[in-house]
Design a protein around this motif. Structure first.
Motif, PDB file in Angstrom:
ATOM      1  N   ALA A 138      35.604  47.221  31.825  1.00 31.60           N
ATOM      2  CA  ALA A 138      35.003  46.007  32.369  1.00 31.60           C
ATOM      3  C   ALA A 138      35.009  46.087  33.886  1.00 31.60           C
ATOM      4  CB  ALA A 138      35.748  44.767  31.887  1.00 31.60           C
ATOM      5  N   ASP A 154      30.779  46.502  21.998  1.00 33.94           N
ATOM      6  CA  ASP A 154      30.580  45.264  21.242  1.00 33.94           C
ATOM      7  C   ASP A 154      30.703  45.515  19.747  1.00 33.94           C
ATOM      8  OD1 ASP A 154      30.245  43.860  23.545  1.00 33.94           O
ATOM      9  OD2 ASP A 154      28.049  43.894  23.501  1.00 33.94           O
ATOM     10  N   VAL A 159      30.948  43.851  30.818  1.00 36.91           N
ATOM     11  CA  VAL A 159      31.671  44.659  29.831  1.00 36.91           C
ATOM     12  C   VAL A 159      30.733  45.708  29.264  1.00 36.91           C
ATOM     13  CG1 VAL A 159      33.286  42.806  29.224  1.00 36.91           C
ATOM     14  CG2 VAL A 159      31.129  43.026  27.970  1.00 36.91           C
ATOM     15  N   ARG A 164      39.221  32.371  30.192  1.00 39.17           N
ATOM     16  CA  ARG A 164      38.154  33.108  29.502  1.00 39.17           C
ATOM     17  C   ARG A 164      38.250  34.597  29.796  1.00 39.17           C
ATOM     18  NH1 ARG A 164      35.445  28.694  31.655  1.00 39.17           N
ATOM     19  NH2 ARG A 164      34.347  29.965  33.193  1.00 39.17           N
ATOM     20  N   GLN A 197      29.216  39.364  30.691  1.00 39.29           N
ATOM     21  CA  GLN A 197      30.118  38.626  29.810  1.00 39.29           C
ATOM     22  C   GLN A 197      30.292  37.191  30.300  1.00 39.29           C
ATOM     23  OE1 GLN A 197      31.448  39.271  26.952  1.00 39.29           O
ATOM     24  NE2 GLN A 197      33.510  38.458  26.754  1.00 39.29           N
ATOM     25  N   GLN A 198      30.442  37.035  31.619  1.00 40.50           N
ATOM     26  CA  GLN A 198      30.660  35.714  32.200  1.00 40.50           C
ATOM     27  C   GLN A 198      30.063  35.662  33.598  1.00 40.50           C
ATOM     28  OE1 GLN A 198      34.623  33.941  32.085  1.00 40.50           O
ATOM     29  NE2 GLN A 198      35.285  35.560  30.705  1.00 40.50           N
ATOM     30  N   ARG A 217      41.037  36.127  27.687  1.00 41.48           N
ATOM     31  CA  ARG A 217      40.604  36.279  26.297  1.00 41.48           C
ATOM     32  C   ARG A 217      39.715  37.520  26.141  1.00 41.48           C
ATOM     33  NH1 ARG A 217      40.041  30.646  26.697  1.00 41.48           N
ATOM     34  NH2 ARG A 217      37.767  30.691  26.673  1.00 41.48           N
ATOM     35  N   THR A 218      38.882  37.784  27.141  1.00 43.30           N
ATOM     36  CA  THR A 218      38.047  38.993  27.115  1.00 43.30           C
ATOM     37  C   THR A 218      38.915  40.241  27.190  1.00 43.30           C
ATOM     38  OG1 THR A 218      36.142  37.884  28.129  1.00 43.30           O
ATOM     39  CG2 THR A 218      36.247  40.273  28.339  1.00 43.30           C
ATOM     40  N   ARG A 236      39.336  43.175  24.134  1.00 42.51           N
ATOM     41  CA  ARG A 236      38.863  44.534  24.378  1.00 42.51           C
ATOM     42  C   ARG A 236      39.992  45.527  24.631  1.00 42.51           C
ATOM     43  NH1 ARG A 236      33.283  45.223  25.344  1.00 42.51           N
ATOM     44  NH2 ARG A 236      32.241  43.338  24.599  1.00 42.51           N
TER      45      ARG A 236
END
Length: 248
Positions: A190, A248, A243, A37, A222-223, A40-41, A45
């Motif tokens: 981030a 966004d 983030v 995950r 974000q997570q 993927r972030t 970005r």
């Protein structure tokens, strides 16, 4: 058509069996790994650099690489023994730089408390709450280590904040690392932090304080990834990935 086809039933039965087996071992499985995950972030970005503060022996960088991140990694680890293993792991990766240094609010030197398990080592003292939960984390030695700042690392290694993840895993020293980043906080794409709900290291900033500070600097969560829990099942710590909301 019913969604309970023979294939679906077989798949769900297999998943339940696996979950029950893991539960008996007090383990958990989720939908995809945290590292997956995370990558993927980073991809979404345009982040191509990871500034890995508190690298220990390179666990975070190794998992991030395994999940598909191909960009630059700069790992900082102050402890001599852990750094030797970190440098060995990074030796065949020409996009992975290792630095034998701590990161804090200002440059200089500091005394770090070395834990029996290495990865719980900290410049701060350890609380009884931590020791009750993880007796193997007790301090067994000290080392005097050089200290740099995020701002100096960014300048020295030509890091573009807008394309960088700043990961901070410094066992209660997160506030000092962020102070040493200065106005880069709010510009770095981030930031990942360890977030504690109770004081595990003397005088550390806790979850609410750090999440509030991140929000004031323009970041959103974000997570969240579960960390350690005490013997009674209370969660003591999570890892939080933040983030820039403006992106966004």
């Amino acid at each position: 058509m019913s969604d309970q086809t023979r294939a679906n039933r077989a798949r769900e039965t297999a998943k339940l069996l696996i979950r029950r087996t893991l539960q008996r071992a007090d383990l958990e499985i989720g939908r995809g790994s945290y590292a997956g995950r995370l990558v993927r972030t980073l991809d979404a970005r345009g982040i191509d650099t990871v500034l890995d503060v508190g690298a220990n022996v390179g666990q975070y960088a190794t998992l991030t690489r395994s999940a598909g991140f191909a960009g630059r990694i700069i790992s900082c680890e102050p402890l001599g023994g852990a750094f030797a293993e970190l440098a060995r792991r990074a030796g065949r990766d020409d996009r992975w730089t290792t630095l034998n240094v701590a990161v804090g609010a200002e440059t200089g030197e500091a005394t770090i408390n070395v834990s029996a398990n290495s990865f719980s080592s900290s410049i701060r003292g350890m609380t009884d709450a931590h020791l009750r939960t993880a007796p193997g984390s007790r301090f067994v030695a000290t080392e005097v280590v050089p200290v740099t700042t995020v701002a100096d690392l960014v300048a020295t290694h030509a890091v573009d904040p807008a394309r960088t993840l700043l990961k901070i895993d410094t066992q209660g020293f997160e506030g000092e690392v962020l102070r040493g980043a200065g106005d880069l906080v709010g510009r770095v794409a981030a930031i990942q932090l360890e977030l504690s709900f109770v004081e595990l290291y003397d005088g550390q900033l806790l979850f609410d304080e750090l999440v509030g500070a991140m929000a004031r600097d323009g970041y959103r969560i974000q997570q969240l990834e579960p960390g350690i829990s005490d013997p009674d099942g209370r969660m003591l710590q999570v890892d939080g990935l933040f983030v820039l909301a403006s992106a966004d």
